[in-house]
Design an enzyme around this catalytic site. Structure first.
Site, PDB file in Angstrom:
ATOM      1  N   ASN A  15       0.849  -1.339   0.201  1.00 45.40           N
ATOM      2  CA  ASN A  15      -0.114  -0.076   0.435  1.00 45.40           C
ATOM      3  C   ASN A  15       1.086   1.272  -0.250  1.00 45.40           C
ATOM      4  O   ASN A  15       0.965   2.119   0.487  1.00 45.40           O
ATOM      5  CB  ASN A  15      -1.062   0.654   1.216  1.00 45.40           C
ATOM      6  CG  ASN A  15      -2.009   0.850   0.762  1.00 45.40           C
ATOM      7  OD1 ASN A  15      -2.453   1.485   0.011  1.00 45.40           O
ATOM      8  ND2 ASN A  15      -2.956   1.010   2.607  1.00 45.40           N
ATOM      9  N   GLU A  41       0.929  -3.288  -5.136  1.00 44.42           N
ATOM     10  CA  GLU A  41       0.524  -1.929  -4.799  1.00 44.42           C
ATOM     11  C   GLU A  41       1.181  -0.769  -4.474  1.00 44.42           C
ATOM     12  O   GLU A  41       1.439  -0.148  -2.987  1.00 44.42           O
ATOM     13  CB  GLU A  41      -1.136  -1.484  -3.443  1.00 44.42           C
ATOM     14  CG  GLU A  41      -2.331  -0.678  -3.599  1.00 44.42           C
ATOM     15  CD  GLU A  41      -3.257  -0.424  -2.903  1.00 44.42           C
ATOM     16  OE1 GLU A  41      -3.886   0.357  -3.016  1.00 44.42           O
ATOM     17  OE2 GLU A  41      -2.597  -1.778  -2.116  1.00 44.42           O
ATOM     18  N   ASP A 155      -2.012  -9.891  -4.071  1.00 43.18           N
ATOM     19  CA  ASP A 155      -3.482  -9.561  -3.748  1.00 43.18           C
ATOM     20  C   ASP A 155      -4.263 -10.180  -5.257  1.00 43.18           C
ATOM     21  O   ASP A 155      -4.570  -8.904  -6.193  1.00 43.18           O
ATOM     22  CB  ASP A 155      -3.385  -7.774  -3.907  1.00 43.18           C
ATOM     23  CG  ASP A 155      -4.705  -7.604  -3.149  1.00 43.18           C
ATOM     24  OD1 ASP A 155      -5.888  -8.130  -3.136  1.00 43.18           O
ATOM     25  OD2 ASP A 155      -4.568  -6.698  -2.506  1.00 43.18           O
ATOM     26  N   ASN A 157      -7.798  -9.081  -4.879  1.00 44.45           N
ATOM     27  CA  ASN A 157      -8.765  -8.310  -4.451  1.00 44.45           C
ATOM     28  C   ASN A 157     -10.496  -9.040  -4.079  1.00 44.45           C
ATOM     29  O   ASN A 157     -11.239  -8.355  -5.305  1.00 44.45           O
ATOM     30  CB  ASN A 157      -8.961  -7.104  -5.777  1.00 44.45           C
ATOM     31  CG  ASN A 157      -8.219  -6.156  -5.111  1.00 44.45           C
ATOM     32  OD1 ASN A 157      -8.578  -5.592  -3.798  1.00 44.45           O
ATOM     33  ND2 ASN A 157      -7.300  -5.798  -5.813  1.00 44.45           N
TER      34      ASN A 157
END
Length: 175
Positions: A15, A41, A155, A157
């Site tokens: 992130n 990310e 990831d 999601n």
């Protein structure tokens, strides 16, 4: 010759790599003694990546960064002791411009580091997300058909149960 049988691999949605580095990423990395690190990310352009990430003496770095600033991006770090080659894309332009996948081929398997699209609260990108996932699966199965197993990480999601979410109540009807 090093093979992947005893490889220590980590996958982490950071992130934002710059904030992650400021919070002790390299100290964590040194303690872990990892062979492969898959980051998702990244939220950075190449010129924003810290020099000690780019020129790390222990790892080869491959990045796939999105055209849009502060959005998506993946990075794979592979310890230099391993034979490998990396491709920072899945060769489908609409996905590659978002920096979503790195494919790293080792002697006895192939590794997909992916940051799968979010379907969005209004479900506006569900079709895009499913198309991306199908493209990754198709490529992974093609490697498998050639006798090279595929490992998919990243990831996705997607959350299967409430425990997989930080805020399950606000995500009841999202993808």
């Amino acid at each position: 010759k090093n093979r992947g049988k005893n490889m220590k691999l980590a996958s982490w949605n950071v992130n934002g790599i710059r904030a992650c580095i400021n919070k002790g990423f390299f100290e964590w990395l040194e303690k872990q003694a990892l062979d492969v690190i898959c980051l998702q990310e990244m939220k950075a352009q190449f010129d924003q990546l810290p020099e000690n990430l780019i020129a790390n003496s222990n790892y080869d770095l491959t990045v796939s960064l999105g055209d849009r600033k502060g959005y998506s991006g993946v990075a794979t770090l592979v310890h230099k002791k391993f034979n490998h080659s990396s491709i920072p894309k899945i060769s489908i332009p609409k996905f590659d411009t978002e920096g979503r996948c790195i494919i790293t081929e080792f002697d006895d398997f192939v590794l997909f580091n992916g940051y799968h699209p979010n379907g969005q609260r209004d479900h506006g990108r569900v079709d895009f997300k499913l198309e991306y996932s199908e493209a990754v699966l198709k490529k992974a199965l093609a490697y498998r058909k050639k006798g090279k197993p595929a490992v998919l990480c990243g990831d996705f999601n997607t959350a299967h149960t409430e425990i997989d979410l930080a805020n399950p109540k606000t995500n009841k009807k999202t993808t």
